[in-house]
Design an enzyme around this catalytic site. Structure first.
Site, mmCIF file in Angstrom:
data_model
loop_
_atom_site.group_PDB
_atom_site.id
_atom_site.type_symbol
_atom_site.label_atom_id
_atom_site.label_comp_id
_atom_site.label_asym_id
_atom_site.label_seq_id
_atom_site.Cartn_x
_atom_site.Cartn_y
_atom_site.Cartn_z
ATOM 1 N N ASP A 154 1.278 13.611 4.399
ATOM 2 C CA ASP A 154 0.339 13.033 3.444
ATOM 3 C C ASP A 154 0.700 13.387 1.991
ATOM 4 O OD1 ASP A 154 -1.954 11.616 2.760
ATOM 5 O OD2 ASP A 154 -3.219 12.630 4.218
ATOM 6 N N ASP A 209 -6.358 4.092 2.390
ATOM 7 C CA ASP A 209 -6.892 4.189 3.758
ATOM 8 C C ASP A 209 -7.704 2.964 4.172
ATOM 9 O OD1 ASP A 209 -5.786 6.658 3.595
ATOM 10 O OD2 ASP A 209 -7.616 7.770 4.078
HETATM 11 C C1 GLA Z 1 -5.489 10.773 3.914
HETATM 12 C C2 GLA Z 1 -4.690 9.848 4.829
HETATM 13 C C3 GLA Z 1 -5.509 9.564 6.083
HETATM 14 C C4 GLA Z 1 -5.838 10.882 6.793
HETATM 15 C C5 GLA Z 1 -6.545 11.831 5.845
HETATM 16 C C6 GLA Z 1 -6.664 13.235 6.421
HETATM 17 O O1 GLA Z 1 -6.628 10.152 3.419
HETATM 18 O O2 GLA Z 1 -4.343 8.659 4.167
HETATM 19 O O3 GLA Z 1 -4.816 8.694 6.946
HETATM 20 O O4 GLA Z 1 -4.651 11.447 7.270
HETATM 21 O O5 GLA Z 1 -5.848 11.960 4.599
HETATM 22 O O6 GLA Z 1 -7.304 14.122 5.566
#
Ligand code: GLA
Length: 407
Positions: A154, A209
Protein backbone atom coordinates in the site's frame (compact mmCIF):
# COMPACT_ATOMS: atom_id res chain seq x y z
CA UNK A 1 41.41 3.49 -32.14
CA UNK A 2 39.91 5.61 -29.36
CA UNK A 3 38.54 3.15 -26.82
CA UNK A 4 37.45 5.82 -24.30
CA UNK A 5 33.82 6.08 -25.54
CA UNK A 6 33.53 2.27 -25.61
CA UNK A 7 34.85 2.10 -22.05
CA UNK A 8 32.35 4.74 -20.92
CA UNK A 9 29.47 2.87 -22.56
CA UNK A 10 30.57 -0.36 -20.88
CA UNK A 11 30.77 1.30 -17.46
CA UNK A 12 27.29 2.81 -17.91
CA UNK A 13 25.90 -0.59 -18.96
CA UNK A 14 27.48 -2.32 -15.94
CA UNK A 15 26.03 0.36 -13.62
CA UNK A 16 22.57 0.03 -15.17
CA UNK A 17 22.76 -3.76 -14.98
CA UNK A 18 23.86 -3.87 -11.33
CA UNK A 19 21.30 -1.25 -10.29
CA UNK A 20 18.59 -3.34 -11.94
CA UNK A 21 17.46 -0.45 -14.14
CA UNK A 22 18.20 -2.17 -17.40
CA UNK A 23 16.48 -5.44 -16.65
CA UNK A 24 13.27 -6.22 -14.88
CA UNK A 25 13.78 -7.23 -11.27
CA UNK A 26 10.47 -8.95 -10.56
CA UNK A 27 9.91 -12.68 -10.75
CA UNK A 28 8.87 -13.41 -14.32
CA UNK A 29 6.25 -15.93 -15.34
CA UNK A 30 3.79 -15.13 -12.51
CA UNK A 31 0.21 -14.00 -13.12
CA UNK A 32 0.17 -14.76 -16.83
CA UNK A 33 -3.57 -14.35 -16.46
CA UNK A 34 -5.08 -11.94 -13.90
CA UNK A 35 -4.71 -13.31 -10.34
CA UNK A 36 -7.88 -14.68 -8.74
CA UNK A 37 -8.44 -14.95 -5.02
CA UNK A 38 -10.06 -13.60 -1.88
CA UNK A 39 -8.98 -10.66 0.30
CA UNK A 40 -10.17 -9.85 3.81
CA UNK A 41 -10.50 -6.05 3.50
CA UNK A 42 -13.82 -5.28 1.84
CA UNK A 43 -15.88 -7.14 4.44
CA UNK A 44 -13.76 -7.41 7.56
CA UNK A 45 -11.29 -4.51 7.47
CA UNK A 46 -8.89 -5.14 10.39
CA UNK A 47 -11.31 -7.46 12.25
CA UNK A 48 -9.59 -10.65 11.20
CA UNK A 49 -8.36 -13.61 13.20
CA UNK A 50 -7.36 -17.22 12.74
CA UNK A 51 -10.72 -18.97 13.46
CA UNK A 52 -12.60 -16.58 11.18
CA UNK A 53 -10.05 -16.96 8.41
CA UNK A 54 -9.74 -20.72 8.68
CA UNK A 55 -13.53 -20.86 8.31
CA UNK A 56 -13.15 -18.68 5.24
CA UNK A 57 -10.52 -20.99 3.76
CA UNK A 58 -12.88 -23.94 4.26
CA UNK A 59 -15.78 -22.01 2.72
CA UNK A 60 -13.55 -21.05 -0.21
CA UNK A 61 -13.42 -24.74 -1.05
CA UNK A 62 -16.93 -25.87 -0.12
CA UNK A 63 -18.53 -22.96 -2.01
CA UNK A 64 -16.81 -23.92 -5.26
CA UNK A 65 -14.61 -20.81 -5.45
CA UNK A 66 -11.43 -22.86 -5.65
CA UNK A 67 -12.92 -25.09 -8.35
CA UNK A 68 -13.87 -21.98 -10.31
CA UNK A 69 -10.21 -20.97 -10.43
CA UNK A 70 -9.70 -18.73 -7.38
CA UNK A 71 -6.26 -19.47 -5.92
CA UNK A 72 -4.98 -16.76 -3.58
CA UNK A 73 -6.05 -16.17 0.01
CA UNK A 74 -4.85 -12.72 1.03
CA UNK A 75 -4.82 -11.12 4.48
CA UNK A 76 -5.15 -7.37 4.20
CA UNK A 77 -4.35 -4.76 6.87
CA UNK A 78 -4.57 -5.65 10.55
CA UNK A 79 -2.73 -8.97 10.84
CA UNK A 80 0.22 -7.69 12.89
CA UNK A 81 1.05 -6.13 16.24
CA UNK A 82 1.43 -2.38 16.60
CA UNK A 83 5.23 -2.64 17.04
CA UNK A 84 8.03 -4.65 15.49
CA UNK A 85 9.95 -6.95 17.89
CA UNK A 86 13.37 -6.09 19.32
CA UNK A 87 15.07 -7.42 16.18
CA UNK A 88 12.91 -5.29 13.95
CA UNK A 89 10.75 -8.16 12.74
CA UNK A 90 7.06 -7.82 12.07
CA UNK A 91 4.97 -9.97 14.40
CA UNK A 92 1.63 -11.60 13.66
CA UNK A 93 -0.77 -10.40 16.39
CA UNK A 94 -0.75 -13.33 18.88
CA UNK A 95 -4.31 -12.55 19.96
CA UNK A 96 -5.53 -12.87 16.41
CA UNK A 97 -3.10 -15.59 15.28
CA UNK A 98 -2.18 -17.60 18.40
CA UNK A 99 -0.39 -20.20 16.28
CA UNK A 100 1.60 -17.67 14.30
CA UNK A 101 1.57 -16.81 10.63
CA UNK A 102 3.61 -19.75 9.40
CA UNK A 103 1.02 -22.16 10.78
CA UNK A 104 -1.75 -20.20 9.07
CA UNK A 105 0.17 -20.15 5.78
CA UNK A 106 0.65 -23.92 6.08
CA UNK A 107 -3.12 -24.31 6.58
CA UNK A 108 -3.82 -22.36 3.39
CA UNK A 109 -1.21 -24.31 1.44
CA UNK A 110 -2.44 -27.66 2.75
CA UNK A 111 -5.83 -26.83 1.22
CA UNK A 112 -4.17 -26.29 -2.15
CA UNK A 113 -4.30 -22.51 -2.18
CA UNK A 114 -1.72 -19.75 -2.26
CA UNK A 115 -1.16 -17.33 0.59
CA UNK A 116 -0.86 -13.54 0.57
CA UNK A 117 -0.27 -10.73 3.06
CA UNK A 118 -0.46 -6.96 3.07
CA UNK A 119 1.91 -4.20 4.07
CA UNK A 120 2.75 -0.71 3.02
CA UNK A 121 5.63 1.21 1.41
CA UNK A 122 5.31 3.98 3.99
CA UNK A 123 6.19 4.08 7.69
CA UNK A 124 2.71 2.88 8.70
CA UNK A 125 -0.07 0.93 7.02
CA UNK A 126 -3.34 2.71 6.35
CA UNK A 127 -4.73 1.29 9.61
CA UNK A 128 -1.66 2.42 11.58
CA UNK A 129 0.35 -0.82 11.84
CA UNK A 130 4.12 -0.84 11.17
CA UNK A 131 4.91 -0.12 7.52
CA UNK A 132 7.86 -1.51 5.62
CA UNK A 133 9.86 1.65 4.92
CA UNK A 134 13.49 0.90 5.79
CA UNK A 135 12.77 -2.81 6.40
CA UNK A 136 12.16 -3.96 2.82
CA UNK A 137 14.72 -6.78 2.69
CA UNK A 138 14.03 -7.95 6.23
CA UNK A 139 10.27 -8.08 5.67
CA UNK A 140 10.65 -9.87 2.33
CA UNK A 141 12.83 -12.54 3.98
CA UNK A 142 10.27 -13.00 6.76
CA UNK A 143 7.42 -13.40 4.23
CA UNK A 144 9.51 -15.90 2.26
CA UNK A 145 10.15 -17.90 5.45
CA UNK A 146 6.39 -18.09 6.07
CA UNK A 147 5.72 -19.22 2.50
CA UNK A 148 4.02 -16.05 1.30
CA UNK A 149 3.06 -16.18 -2.40
CA UNK A 150 1.49 -12.72 -2.84
CA UNK A 151 2.24 -9.31 -1.36
CA UNK A 152 -0.15 -6.37 -1.55
CA UNK A 153 1.84 -3.19 -0.92
CA UNK A 154 0.00 0.00 0.00
CA UNK A 155 0.93 3.69 -0.08
CA UNK A 156 -0.13 5.27 3.26
CA UNK A 157 2.37 7.32 5.36
CA UNK A 158 4.58 7.65 2.32
CA UNK A 159 5.36 11.37 2.61
CA UNK A 160 8.70 12.17 0.98
CA UNK A 161 8.94 8.81 -0.78
CA UNK A 162 9.38 8.43 -4.50
CA UNK A 163 6.84 5.85 -5.66
CA UNK A 164 8.99 4.35 -8.40
CA UNK A 165 11.92 3.95 -6.04
CA UNK A 166 9.88 2.66 -3.11
CA UNK A 167 8.09 -0.02 -5.14
CA UNK A 168 11.26 -0.94 -7.04
CA UNK A 169 13.12 -1.45 -3.77
CA UNK A 170 10.43 -3.81 -2.47
CA UNK A 171 10.36 -5.68 -5.77
CA UNK A 172 14.12 -6.22 -5.55
CA UNK A 173 13.79 -7.28 -1.92
CA UNK A 174 11.26 -9.96 -2.90
CA UNK A 175 13.56 -11.17 -5.66
CA UNK A 176 16.49 -11.26 -3.24
CA UNK A 177 14.45 -13.23 -0.69
CA UNK A 178 14.22 -15.92 -3.35
CA UNK A 179 10.56 -16.96 -3.10
CA UNK A 180 8.36 -16.10 -6.09
CA UNK A 181 5.60 -13.75 -4.91
CA UNK A 182 3.04 -11.89 -6.93
CA UNK A 183 3.70 -8.22 -6.15
CA UNK A 184 0.53 -6.12 -6.05
CA UNK A 185 1.20 -2.37 -6.08
CA UNK A 186 -1.47 -0.38 -4.29
CA UNK A 187 -0.63 3.30 -4.76
CA UNK A 188 -4.11 4.05 -6.09
CA UNK A 189 -2.90 5.07 -9.55
CA UNK A 190 -1.48 8.30 -8.15
CA UNK A 191 1.84 8.11 -9.98
CA UNK A 192 0.63 6.45 -13.19
CA UNK A 193 2.06 3.02 -12.27
CA UNK A 194 0.92 1.64 -15.64
CA UNK A 195 3.77 3.69 -17.15
CA UNK A 196 6.57 2.25 -15.00
CA UNK A 197 5.46 -0.77 -12.98
CA UNK A 198 5.63 -3.50 -15.61
CA UNK A 199 9.16 -4.57 -14.54
CA UNK A 200 8.27 -4.01 -10.85
CA UNK A 201 5.12 -6.00 -10.14
CA UNK A 202 2.34 -8.14 -11.57
CA UNK A 203 -0.56 -5.74 -10.88
CA UNK A 204 -1.10 -2.14 -9.89
CA UNK A 205 -4.16 -0.37 -8.59
CA UNK A 206 -5.44 2.14 -11.09
CA UNK A 207 -7.76 4.15 -8.81
CA UNK A 208 -8.74 4.87 -5.22
CA UNK A 209 -10.73 2.37 -3.15
CA UNK A 210 -13.94 0.80 -4.37
CA UNK A 211 -17.14 0.80 -2.29
CA UNK A 212 -20.22 -1.42 -2.65
CA UNK A 213 -22.19 0.88 -4.97
CA UNK A 214 -22.82 0.73 -8.69
CA UNK A 215 -23.43 4.35 -9.68
CA UNK A 216 -22.67 6.57 -6.70
CA UNK A 217 -21.23 5.74 -3.30
CA UNK A 218 -22.21 7.46 -0.08
CA UNK A 219 -19.83 9.36 2.13
CA UNK A 220 -18.91 7.56 5.38
CA UNK A 221 -16.78 9.11 8.14
CA UNK A 222 -15.79 11.98 5.87
CA UNK A 223 -14.55 9.65 3.15
CA UNK A 224 -16.12 8.55 -0.07
CA UNK A 225 -15.00 5.42 -1.92
CA UNK A 226 -15.49 5.06 -5.67
CA UNK A 227 -18.40 3.30 -7.34
CA UNK A 228 -18.16 0.57 -9.96
CA UNK A 229 -18.98 3.06 -12.74
CA UNK A 230 -16.57 5.72 -11.39
CA UNK A 231 -13.79 3.16 -11.66
CA UNK A 232 -14.94 1.75 -15.01
CA UNK A 233 -14.67 5.21 -16.54
CA UNK A 234 -10.98 5.38 -15.66
CA UNK A 235 -9.90 2.11 -17.29
CA UNK A 236 -10.42 2.60 -21.01
CA UNK A 237 -7.48 4.99 -21.42
CA UNK A 238 -4.92 2.65 -19.83
CA UNK A 239 -5.78 -0.68 -21.43
CA UNK A 240 -2.66 -0.67 -23.61
CA UNK A 241 -0.47 -0.98 -20.51
CA UNK A 242 -1.92 -4.33 -19.37
CA UNK A 243 -1.04 -7.82 -20.55
CA UNK A 244 0.16 -11.21 -19.34
CA UNK A 245 2.18 -10.73 -16.13
CA UNK A 246 1.28 -7.03 -15.69
CA UNK A 247 -2.30 -5.98 -15.03
CA UNK A 248 -4.23 -2.82 -14.30
CA UNK A 249 -6.12 -3.40 -11.05
CA UNK A 250 -9.45 -1.56 -10.76
CA UNK A 251 -9.66 -2.82 -7.12
CA UNK A 252 -11.23 -5.82 -5.46
CA UNK A 253 -14.72 -7.15 -6.02
CA UNK A 254 -17.74 -5.93 -4.07
CA UNK A 255 -19.93 -8.79 -5.31
CA UNK A 256 -22.08 -10.02 -2.42
CA UNK A 257 -21.48 -6.90 -0.34
CA UNK A 258 -24.85 -5.17 -0.61
CA UNK A 259 -25.48 -4.25 -4.24
CA UNK A 260 -28.48 -5.61 -6.12
CA UNK A 261 -28.14 -8.87 -8.08
CA UNK A 262 -28.03 -7.16 -11.48
CA UNK A 263 -25.46 -4.63 -10.22
CA UNK A 264 -23.24 -7.39 -8.85
CA UNK A 265 -23.60 -9.28 -12.11
CA UNK A 266 -22.71 -6.18 -14.16
CA UNK A 267 -19.76 -5.33 -11.86
CA UNK A 268 -18.38 -8.85 -12.17
CA UNK A 269 -18.86 -8.98 -15.93
CA UNK A 270 -17.18 -5.62 -16.46
CA UNK A 271 -14.21 -6.60 -14.30
CA UNK A 272 -13.84 -9.77 -16.39
CA UNK A 273 -14.06 -7.72 -19.58
CA UNK A 274 -11.29 -5.51 -18.18
CA UNK A 275 -9.04 -8.53 -17.50
CA UNK A 276 -9.02 -7.31 -13.91
CA UNK A 277 -7.53 -9.29 -11.04
CA UNK A 278 -10.55 -11.03 -9.46
CA UNK A 279 -10.16 -10.71 -5.71
CA UNK A 280 -13.48 -11.53 -4.06
CA UNK A 281 -14.14 -9.52 -0.91
CA UNK A 282 -17.34 -10.99 0.51
CA UNK A 283 -18.02 -13.32 3.42
CA UNK A 284 -17.65 -16.69 1.68
CA UNK A 285 -19.27 -18.50 4.62
CA UNK A 286 -22.58 -16.72 4.08
CA UNK A 287 -22.82 -16.39 0.32
CA UNK A 288 -26.28 -16.39 -1.19
CA UNK A 289 -26.83 -18.68 -4.17
CA UNK A 290 -27.05 -15.60 -6.37
CA UNK A 291 -23.65 -14.36 -5.22
CA UNK A 292 -22.11 -17.78 -5.68
CA UNK A 293 -23.59 -18.07 -9.17
CA UNK A 294 -22.00 -14.77 -10.12
CA UNK A 295 -18.55 -15.38 -8.64
CA UNK A 296 -18.28 -18.89 -10.05
CA UNK A 297 -19.65 -18.33 -13.56
CA UNK A 298 -16.88 -20.12 -15.42
CA UNK A 299 -17.92 -18.76 -18.83
CA UNK A 300 -17.55 -15.18 -17.64
CA UNK A 301 -14.36 -15.99 -15.72
CA UNK A 302 -12.98 -17.45 -18.97
CA UNK A 303 -13.17 -13.96 -20.50
CA UNK A 304 -11.05 -12.60 -17.66
CA UNK A 305 -8.59 -15.46 -17.89
CA UNK A 306 -8.34 -15.49 -21.67
CA UNK A 307 -4.70 -16.14 -22.60
CA UNK A 308 -4.52 -13.24 -25.06
CA UNK A 309 -4.67 -10.96 -22.01
CA UNK A 310 -6.22 -7.97 -23.77
CA UNK A 311 -8.48 -5.57 -21.90
CA UNK A 312 -11.83 -4.56 -23.33
CA UNK A 313 -12.42 -1.13 -24.79
CA UNK A 314 -15.54 1.00 -25.00
CA UNK A 315 -16.64 0.60 -28.58
CA UNK A 316 -19.87 2.59 -28.37
CA UNK A 317 -21.62 4.86 -25.90
CA UNK A 318 -24.92 6.61 -26.39
CA UNK A 319 -27.79 7.52 -24.11
CA UNK A 320 -26.67 5.27 -21.25
CA UNK A 321 -25.98 2.22 -23.42
CA UNK A 322 -22.37 1.18 -23.82
CA UNK A 323 -20.81 -1.61 -25.80
CA UNK A 324 -17.52 -2.95 -24.51
CA UNK A 325 -15.56 -5.41 -26.64
CA UNK A 326 -12.72 -7.70 -25.62
CA UNK A 327 -10.65 -9.50 -28.24
CA UNK A 328 -9.96 -13.09 -27.19
CA UNK A 329 -7.47 -15.75 -28.25
CA UNK A 330 -8.25 -17.77 -31.41
CA UNK A 331 -10.01 -14.83 -33.04
CA UNK A 332 -12.95 -14.96 -30.68
CA UNK A 333 -14.55 -11.84 -29.23
CA UNK A 334 -16.54 -10.92 -26.13
CA UNK A 335 -19.16 -8.20 -26.50
CA UNK A 336 -20.82 -6.69 -23.43
CA UNK A 337 -23.89 -4.46 -23.67
CA UNK A 338 -24.17 -2.32 -20.55
CA UNK A 339 -27.23 -0.29 -19.66
CA UNK A 340 -26.07 2.35 -17.19
CA UNK A 341 -29.20 4.47 -17.51
CA UNK A 342 -31.93 4.44 -14.86
CA UNK A 343 -34.53 2.69 -17.03
CA UNK A 344 -34.72 -0.47 -19.14
CA UNK A 345 -33.66 0.02 -22.75
CA UNK A 346 -34.21 -2.01 -25.89
CA UNK A 347 -31.01 -2.61 -27.78
CA UNK A 348 -31.19 -3.39 -31.49
CA UNK A 349 -27.82 -4.09 -32.97
CA UNK A 350 -27.04 -4.90 -36.56
CA UNK A 351 -23.62 -6.52 -36.52
CA UNK A 352 -23.09 -5.98 -40.23
CA UNK A 353 -23.12 -2.23 -39.77
CA UNK A 354 -20.35 -2.29 -37.20
CA UNK A 355 -16.96 -3.69 -38.14
CA UNK A 356 -14.79 -3.79 -35.04
CA UNK A 357 -11.07 -3.32 -35.13
CA UNK A 358 -8.55 -2.91 -32.34
CA UNK A 359 -5.19 -1.47 -33.29
CA UNK A 360 -3.67 -2.39 -29.93
CA UNK A 361 -4.27 -6.13 -30.26
CA UNK A 362 -4.14 -6.10 -34.05
CA UNK A 363 -7.53 -7.83 -34.29
CA UNK A 364 -10.49 -6.99 -36.49
CA UNK A 365 -13.98 -8.35 -36.98
CA UNK A 366 -16.03 -7.62 -40.07
CA UNK A 367 -19.40 -9.33 -39.84
CA UNK A 368 -19.95 -8.98 -43.59
CA UNK A 369 -16.92 -11.16 -44.18
CA UNK A 370 -17.64 -13.87 -41.62
CA UNK A 371 -20.53 -14.97 -39.45
CA UNK A 372 -20.08 -15.61 -35.73
CA UNK A 373 -22.19 -17.69 -33.38
CA UNK A 374 -23.36 -15.86 -30.26
CA UNK A 375 -23.42 -17.42 -26.79
CA UNK A 376 -25.08 -15.55 -23.92
CA UNK A 377 -22.80 -16.18 -20.93
CA UNK A 378 -25.43 -15.50 -18.25
CA UNK A 379 -28.42 -17.35 -19.69
CA UNK A 380 -25.92 -19.95 -21.00
CA UNK A 381 -27.94 -20.16 -24.20
CA UNK A 382 -27.06 -19.75 -27.85
CA UNK A 383 -28.27 -16.38 -29.05
CA UNK A 384 -28.25 -16.77 -32.83
CA UNK A 385 -25.53 -15.47 -35.08
CA UNK A 386 -24.18 -12.17 -36.33
CA UNK A 387 -26.12 -12.74 -39.56
CA UNK A 388 -29.20 -11.40 -37.76
CA UNK A 389 -29.84 -8.20 -35.85
CA UNK A 390 -29.47 -8.73 -32.11
CA UNK A 391 -32.29 -7.30 -30.02
CA UNK A 392 -32.89 -7.47 -26.35
CA UNK A 393 -34.27 -5.33 -23.55
CA UNK A 394 -31.59 -4.69 -20.94
CA UNK A 395 -32.73 -3.65 -17.47
CA UNK A 396 -31.16 -0.63 -15.78
CA UNK A 397 -27.65 -1.23 -14.38
CA UNK A 398 -27.41 -4.62 -16.04
CA UNK A 399 -25.47 -6.29 -18.82
CA UNK A 400 -25.76 -8.85 -21.57
CA UNK A 401 -22.46 -10.46 -22.44
CA UNK A 402 -21.91 -12.55 -25.54
CA UNK A 403 -19.05 -14.72 -26.69
CA UNK A 404 -18.58 -14.68 -30.45
CA UNK A 405 -17.08 -17.71 -32.20
CA UNK A 406 -16.65 -18.02 -35.96
CA UNK A 407 -19.17 -20.38 -37.55
C1 GLA B 1 -5.97 1.21 1.47
C2 GLA B 1 -6.10 0.22 0.31
C3 GLA B 1 -7.23 -0.76 0.62
C4 GLA B 1 -6.93 -1.49 1.93
C5 GLA B 1 -6.71 -0.50 3.05
C6 GLA B 1 -6.17 -1.16 4.31
O1 GLA B 1 -7.09 2.03 1.58
O2 GLA B 1 -6.32 0.89 -0.90
O3 GLA B 1 -7.39 -1.67 -0.44
O4 GLA B 1 -5.81 -2.30 1.75
O5 GLA B 1 -5.77 0.52 2.69
O6 GLA B 1 -5.95 -0.27 5.35
Amino acid sequence: MNIKPIKTILIVLVCLFTSGTLFAQKFEGLAQTPPMGWNSWNTFQTNIDEPLLKGMVDAYISSGMKDAGYTYFVLDDGWMTMERDKDGNLVADPKKFPNGMKEFADYVHAKGMKFGVYNCAGTKTCAGYPGTRGYEYQDARLYASWGVDYLKFDWCSSEGLNAVEAYTTMSKAIKAAGRPMVFSLCEWGQHNPWRWAKPVGQLWRSTGDIGPAFTETVEKNGWRPMSVLNILDRQDSIRQYAGPGHWNDPDMLEVGNGMKYNEDKAHFTLWCMLAAPLMAGNDLRKMSDETRTILTNKDVIALDQDPLGVEAFRYYAFDGIEIWVKPLANNELAVCFLNRSDHPQAVTYNWKEHAISDKFSGTSFDFNQATYKLRDLWTKKDAGTTAKTFSEVIPSDDVVVLRLTKE
